[in-house]
Design a protein around this motif. Structure first.
Motif, PDB file in Angstrom:
ATOM      1  N   ALA A   1     -64.020  -9.376  -5.137  1.00  0.00           N
ATOM      2  CA  ALA A   1     -65.221  -8.764  -5.719  1.00  0.00           C
ATOM      3  C   ALA A   1     -66.464  -9.242  -4.972  1.00  0.00           C
ATOM      4  N   PRO A   2     -67.558  -8.455  -5.034  1.00  0.00           N
ATOM      5  CA  PRO A   2     -68.794  -8.862  -4.370  1.00  0.00           C
ATOM      6  C   PRO A   2     -69.255 -10.240  -4.832  1.00  0.00           C
ATOM      7  N   GLY A   3     -69.719 -11.026  -3.904  1.00  0.00           N
ATOM      8  CA  GLY A   3     -70.206 -12.364  -4.187  1.00  0.00           C
ATOM      9  C   GLY A   3     -70.655 -13.018  -2.893  1.00  0.00           C
ATOM     10  N   ALA A   4     -70.814 -14.326  -2.924  1.00  0.00           N
ATOM     11  CA  ALA A   4     -71.313 -15.051  -1.757  1.00  0.00           C
ATOM     12  C   ALA A   4     -70.393 -14.910  -0.543  1.00  0.00           C
ATOM     13  N   GLN A   5     -69.086 -14.811  -0.771  1.00  0.00           N
ATOM     14  CA  GLN A   5     -68.138 -14.740   0.334  1.00  0.00           C
ATOM     15  C   GLN A   5     -67.486 -13.367   0.497  1.00  0.00           C
ATOM     16  N   ALA A   6     -67.915 -12.407  -0.276  1.00  0.00           N
ATOM     17  CA  ALA A   6     -67.326 -11.066  -0.187  1.00  0.00           C
ATOM     18  C   ALA A   6     -68.448 -10.029  -0.204  1.00  0.00           C
ATOM     19  N   HIS A   7     -68.208  -8.927   0.455  1.00  0.00           N
ATOM     20  CA  HIS A   7     -69.223  -7.888   0.572  1.00  0.00           C
ATOM     21  C   HIS A   7     -69.053  -6.827  -0.507  1.00  0.00           C
ATOM     22  N   ASN A   8     -70.173  -6.185  -0.871  1.00  0.00           N
ATOM     23  CA  ASN A   8     -70.071  -5.085  -1.815  1.00  0.00           C
ATOM     24  C   ASN A   8     -70.255  -3.743  -1.120  1.00  0.00           C
ATOM     25  N   MET A   9     -70.639  -3.749   0.145  1.00  0.00           N
ATOM     26  CA  MET A   9     -70.771  -2.507   0.907  1.00  0.00           C
ATOM     27  C   MET A   9     -69.449  -2.268   1.620  1.00  0.00           C
ATOM     28  N   ASP A  10     -68.778  -1.189   1.273  1.00  0.00           N
ATOM     29  CA  ASP A  10     -67.488  -0.903   1.891  1.00  0.00           C
ATOM     30  C   ASP A  10     -67.671  -0.264   3.258  1.00  0.00           C
TER      31      ASP A  10
END
Length: 136
Positions: free
Chosen positions: A67-76
């Protein structure tokens, strides 16, 4: 040379679908365009373009990882509408530039279903090159 006409759509991975729908709909005035709840996809009309909201806990959302967060992106990915569309010429151009392209596949965009090609930019971001809609 590939010629971009405009942004076709942007895909945003979301944790709270209803909150995001309210923000884009009520705050920014984006109207509902299409839903595929089995996939976890809600498409909203943003002028001539689309904003795709993908629930990270859905089948489609799981493909994007955490899920989006500090280590994951929310823009696919970002999708550019290409005109004129010549899939063979686009693939040849990309190959000549040593850019690995995915296959031409039928995907839905702001103008409906039509051909598209996925590539990665130098930083690893996914870019979709979108052709014209299918004729009715």
């Amino acid at each position: 040379m590939i010629r971009i006409r405009e942004i076709d759509h942007v895909v945003v991975r979301v944790r709270d679908m209803e909150r995001m729908r309210r923000f884009y709909g009520e705050v920014l005035g984006c109207l509902p365009a299409r839903e595929d709840l089995q996939l976890g996809l809600v498409q909203l009309r943003a002028g001539r373009s689309l904003i795709d909201l993908v629930d990270v806990n859905s089948p489609l959302g799981h493909k994007g990882g955490a899920a989006p967060g500090a280590q994951a992106h929310n823009m696919d990915h970002v999708c550019f509408r290409v005109e004129p569309w010549d899939a063979a010429a686009i693939l040849a151009t990309l190959q000549g530039l040593q850019i690995v392209a995915g296959p031409v596949e039928r995907r839905h965009g702001a103008e409906g279903f039509g051909p598209s090609i996925y590539v990665q930019d130098p930083e690893g971001n996914t870019v979709e090159l979108k052709g014209p809609p299918e004729r009715a």
